[in-house]
Each structure stands twice: as C-alpha cells, then as structure tokens.
Enzyme design. Structure first.
Site, PDB file in Angstrom:
ATOM      1  NE  ARG A 127      -3.997  -2.137   2.068  1.00 40.26           N
ATOM      2  CZ  ARG A 127      -5.099  -2.236   2.791  1.00 40.26           C
ATOM      3  NH1 ARG A 127      -5.390  -1.302   3.690  1.00 40.26           N
ATOM      4  NH2 ARG A 127      -5.911  -3.262   2.637  1.00 40.26           N
ATOM      5  CG  ASP A 153     -13.617   5.980   7.769  1.00 38.70           C
ATOM      6  OD1 ASP A 153     -14.231   4.902   7.892  1.00 38.70           O
ATOM      7  OD2 ASP A 153     -12.383   6.029   7.568  1.00 38.70           O
TER       8      ASP A 153
END
Length: 276
Positions: free
Chosen positions: A41, A143
């Site tokens: 990632r 979030d």
C-alpha cells in the site's frame, strides 16, 4: 533500479516505525506478518513522491509532524470494506426494537462511527425513512480516512452495489445514473439531506458530537488492542443517551471490557446507566 511492478520490501525496523505511527494516531495495531500488506500500500506513494525508498519516506514522515503526509499514510493503510445491508440483522433490530423504543419528544440520532464509503449510513437512512416517515431523525457518519469520507459525501456507487438493497427500497431511495454517471447509482436527495459525513479520529475527544440513540461501531475494534478497546468503549457509552444502543460487528464482543453496556443480543448492547 526496480521494475515498476516490483514492490520494495520493508525492513523489520521500517515496519515497526510505520505501524508505530499508525497505532499512535489511530489506535490500529498491525501485528508482524502484515509487512507485505503495508509495503504493497505504501510503495506506490513512495514512487509518486519520487523517493528512493522507504527510508526517505520515513524521514519525510518523521515522528508524525507532517500532518498532510501522515493523513495520506493513514488513508492508504486503513481498511474500508463495506457494502449495503451488511449484517442485516442489525438493521432489522434498529427497525423492530430501537426505533419503537425511542423517546418521541426528541430527534432520533444515529452515529455510523466507521462509515467508510457511506453504505452503512445510507442503509440506516433507508431503514429510518421507512420506520419514521413523519418524525425527525438524522445520521452522523464518520471515518478517519479523508478519501472515503469524500466518497460517502458524493453518494455515487457502482450499479453492482444495488444487489444487496431490497427492491422496494432500491426503487424508492436510489437513482440510476445517466450520461457521465452511467453505470452508477446514487442515493436520493431526501436521504442525503439527513446524513452528514465528517472525518473523526476515534482516538480523540468526540464529545463535541453530542449524544446518540444508537451507535454503529462495527468491525472496527478488531484492529485495536485490549486497552484501546476499553478506552474507546468507555468513551462511546458517554455519548449514548440513557438506554441507547451500541452495535458492534457480529464477530466481536465486549467480553472482558467493563462497562455499563448490557448485551441484549450477540453484538448488540444497551446502556443501562440512567436507562428507564
């Protein structure tokens, strides 16, 4: 020079540095064995910045003082798997038990506390629109990832996402995109106006958000260690209305976490403190 498709490997020390920053700022604890996930990632970001490797990237991050890059790293490393009507038993309980037992003299408030790209919050909005057609209600979605919050605000999803939505709700609350939005669906304005999304770090003080009748905190604490879970649950119950509900993932439990929350069904807890 490495070919573009090859992902650089993280050293043990570099992995500890990255995961230490992630844990400090988000509470998420990545155990050894996740090195390939982290490298996969972060590698593209290292290349985007034109850096020679993870050493330079970690020097850029330093101890987290570069807030912009820190947030970018968090966006890359946080998992955001979700879909409409995930774990449908929870939404059935919301409609069958929580809504009928609410206090009718105030606005009903729900917090989707790890809302990712918004499917959980919009699913709850469909349920509340059906259960409370003439009563005030609102949903707060949050979030830690700025990327998924922006997606949630746009409320645009691939048509395949409709497979999990009951047909009568799909017809009533979703619209098929046309022209440049072909292949997408969106949520109707009536629901979008009752749902708001913001970036919230669950490790920080969230009392400013007010109190809620129900909080969905599903499939989040699996990434936290026990002390972090205990602290989070303690602070969560402080923003629940007396008799309010905390709903966690079906594979999760509050065993070994002291609180005033009483399990009424697996993964569904009611706040006893001050409840009628």
């Amino acid at each position: 020079m490495l070919p573009f498709a090859a992902t650089r490997q993280l050293s043990d020390e570099q992995f500890r540095h990255v995961t230490g920053l992630l844990r400090e700022h988000t509470g998420i604890a990545l155990a050894p064995g996740k090195e390939m996930l982290v490298a996969g990632r972060l590698d593209r970001r290292v290349r985007e910045l034109g850096l020679s490797g993870y050493g330079e990237y970690l020097a850029l991050l330093g101890d987290g003082r570069d807030e912009i890059e820190l947030h970018h790293m968090i966006n890359l490393l946080t998992t955001n798997e979700t879909f409409f009507f995930r774990e449908p038993r929870h939404f059935e309980f919301l409609s069958r038990v929580i809504v009928p037992g609410r206090r009718p003299d105030r606005r009903f408030r729900m917090w989707s506390a790890a809302s990712s790209t918004g499917e959980e919050a919009y699913t709850a909005a469909m349920v509340l629109a059906e259960a409370l057609p003439s009563s005030p209600w609102e949903i707060f979605g949050s979030d830690i990832s700025t990327r998924v919050v922006e997606t949630a605000r746009k409320a645009l999803y691939p048509l395949a996402a409709a497979e999990k939505i009951p047909q009568q709700l799909l017809r009533r609350y979703c619209l098929r995109g046309r022209e440049e939005y072909a292949g997408l669906l969106t949520i109707c304005r009536e629901l979008r106006e009752r749902v708001q999304f913001h970036c919230v770090n669950l490790m920080e003080d969230f009392r400013r958000l007010g109190h809620f009748d129900v909080i969905f905190l599903r499939n989040v604490m699996i990434y936290f260690d026990l002390p972090t879970k205990r602290d989070l649950v303690d602070r969560m119950q402080d923003v629940l209305q007396p008799g309010g509900y905390l709903i966690i993932g079906s594979s999760e439990s509050l065993n070994s976490i002291p609180s005033d929350l009483r399990m009424v069904e697996p993964s569904i807890y009611r706040l006893d403190r001050g409840a009628p």
